[in-house]
Design a protein around this motif. Structure first.
Motif, PDB file in Angstrom:
ATOM      1  N   PHE A 104      33.134  50.675  33.444  1.00  0.00           N
ATOM      2  CA  PHE A 104      33.260  50.806  34.901  1.00  0.00           C
ATOM      3  C   PHE A 104      32.892  49.525  35.631  1.00  0.00           C
ATOM      4  CE2 PHE A 104      28.790  51.935  34.270  1.00  0.00           C
ATOM      5  CZ  PHE A 104      28.157  51.305  35.332  1.00  0.00           C
ATOM      6  N   MET A 105      32.065  48.670  35.005  1.00  0.00           N
ATOM      7  CA  MET A 105      31.659  47.437  35.673  1.00  0.00           C
ATOM      8  C   MET A 105      32.819  46.464  35.818  1.00  0.00           C
ATOM      9  SD  MET A 105      27.823  46.848  34.135  1.00  0.00           S
ATOM     10  CE  MET A 105      27.562  45.393  35.141  1.00  0.00           C
ATOM     11  N   TYR A 106      33.832  46.623  34.973  1.00  0.00           N
ATOM     12  CA  TYR A 106      34.997  45.752  35.050  1.00  0.00           C
ATOM     13  C   TYR A 106      36.033  46.267  36.049  1.00  0.00           C
ATOM     14  CZ  TYR A 106      32.773  43.948  30.882  1.00  0.00           C
ATOM     15  OH  TYR A 106      31.856  43.412  30.010  1.00  0.00           O
ATOM     16  N   HIS A 107      35.655  47.316  36.758  1.00  0.00           N
ATOM     17  CA  HIS A 107      36.513  47.851  37.813  1.00  0.00           C
ATOM     18  C   HIS A 107      35.843  47.776  39.186  1.00  0.00           C
ATOM     19  CE1 HIS A 107      39.419  49.374  34.902  1.00  0.00           C
ATOM     20  NE2 HIS A 107      38.389  49.747  34.168  1.00  0.00           N
ATOM     21  N   GLU A 108      34.677  47.155  39.242  1.00  0.00           N
ATOM     22  CA  GLU A 108      33.999  46.981  40.524  1.00  0.00           C
ATOM     23  C   GLU A 108      34.825  46.045  41.405  1.00  0.00           C
ATOM     24  OE1 GLU A 108      31.701  48.703  41.571  1.00  0.00           O
ATOM     25  OE2 GLU A 108      30.242  49.213  40.007  1.00  0.00           O
ATOM     26  N   LYS A 109      34.751  46.277  42.713  1.00  0.00           N
ATOM     27  CA  LYS A 109      35.554  45.492  43.649  1.00  0.00           C
ATOM     28  C   LYS A 109      34.656  44.771  44.654  1.00  0.00           C
ATOM     29  CE  LYS A 109      39.281  47.065  41.745  1.00  0.00           C
ATOM     30  NZ  LYS A 109      40.037  46.198  40.818  1.00  0.00           N
TER      31      LYS A 109
END
Length: 298
Positions: A104-109
């Motif tokens: 999920f950290m690689y989908h933070e915006k």
């Protein structure tokens, strides 16, 4: 739990009128300069990073928002180039330059816009000071920028309409050259633009993995963090620059920073601040890390 390995900013008259008009009510004579210690990517979550540093950066973010800057220019530990490079995309993408973290950290915006016009303006300023510089496209902003800025300005960013430009560090580890870069950027402060350096005041990842992230501070973490504080806060101008350059001669410097990229951004900030006073906003030493956060102002 927080374990991490890090991987390794010719304009026309319309632009100048838009961004640098002295008639703008939010204009101030000279903006402050800042330095953030940014830690790893989990710093964006208060309960997984260093809460004291998180709170300090968040408070400074509110301060910056209230200043209503025309733009923010940032130098991060995670970008070094032989030719000083300046991001010039109209919109900033994110670089997820960290490994082994939850998906999920690689989908933070963190949505922000850039400014090709401002990027060109900065490159010309650097060239006018004798530095080699160029704009780059499609590079994005690295976690040394968007992670602490997400803390400072919120995940949807309170400054999403304010241009954010990243400038690379020089490839070499000369403190004098990073100071020179800061001096070359300093004129932006008179144009209501905020300059921020992002790194760490102590940064030894190898020892962190050996001693544990949350272990007591190693001796060099305490001694070097304090020496840096004294150099930054008890001097101004050339005296401060000389004192900071001499830190590289200390025996504990190579342990505090086996490589200098996380230290050099505060040299850029000090160069941009020059005669302005440096104030320590927050610091804490944990294991082999130092979390110094600074503000420079007249």
């Amino acid at each position: 739990m927080w374990s991490w390995i890090s991987v390794g900013l010719a304009t026309g008259a319309p632009f100048l009128a838009k961004y640098f008009s002295t008639t703008t009510t939010s204009m101030i004579s000279k903006t402050p300069v800042y330095f953030f210690s940014h830690g790893g990517p989990t710093f964006m979550y208060r309960d997984q990073g260093e809460p004291g540093a998180y709170d300090a950066v968040q408070k400074l973010g509110d301060e910056i928002v209230n200043l209503k800057p025309k733009a923010i220019v940032v130098v991060s530990a995670h970008w070094q180039e032989r030719t000083i490079s300046v991001t010039s995309d109209a919109n900033n993408s994110l670089i997820y330059d960290f490994y082994g973290f939850p998906d999920f950290m690689y989908h933070e915006k963190f949505p922000t816009k850039g400014s090709p016009e401002l990027a060109n303006h900065i490159v010309q300023m650097l060239k006018d000071k004798g530095l080699k510089a160029e704009t780059v496209q499609k590079r994005g902003i690295d976690h040394g920028v968007w992670v602490p800025f997400r803390v400072a300005f919120g995940s949807e960013t309170k400054l999403k309409d304010t241009p954010l430009i990243q400038v690379s560090l020089p490839y070499n580890e000369s403190p004098a050259y990073s100071i020179e870069l800061g001096r070359a950027l300093a004129k932006l402060r008179e144009e209501n633009i905020i300059i921020i350096g992002s790194g760490m005041t102590v940064h030894n990842l190898r020892d962190m993995h050996l001693a544990g992230l949350y272990g007591p501070p190693l001796p060099y973490a305490k001694s070097f963090d304090k020496a840096l504080e004294l150099a930054v806060t008890t001097h101004t101008g050339k005296e401060r620059e000389t004192a900071m350059e001499k830190l590289f001669e200390r025996a504990d410097r190579i342990k505090a920073h086996p490589t200098a990229e996380h230290l050099l951004p505060i040299y850029v900030s000090a160069g941009a601040a020059y005669e302005d006073i440096g104030t320590l906003i927050y610091t804490r030493q944990i294991s082999s890390l130092g979390w110094g956060i600074y503000k420079f102002t007249s």
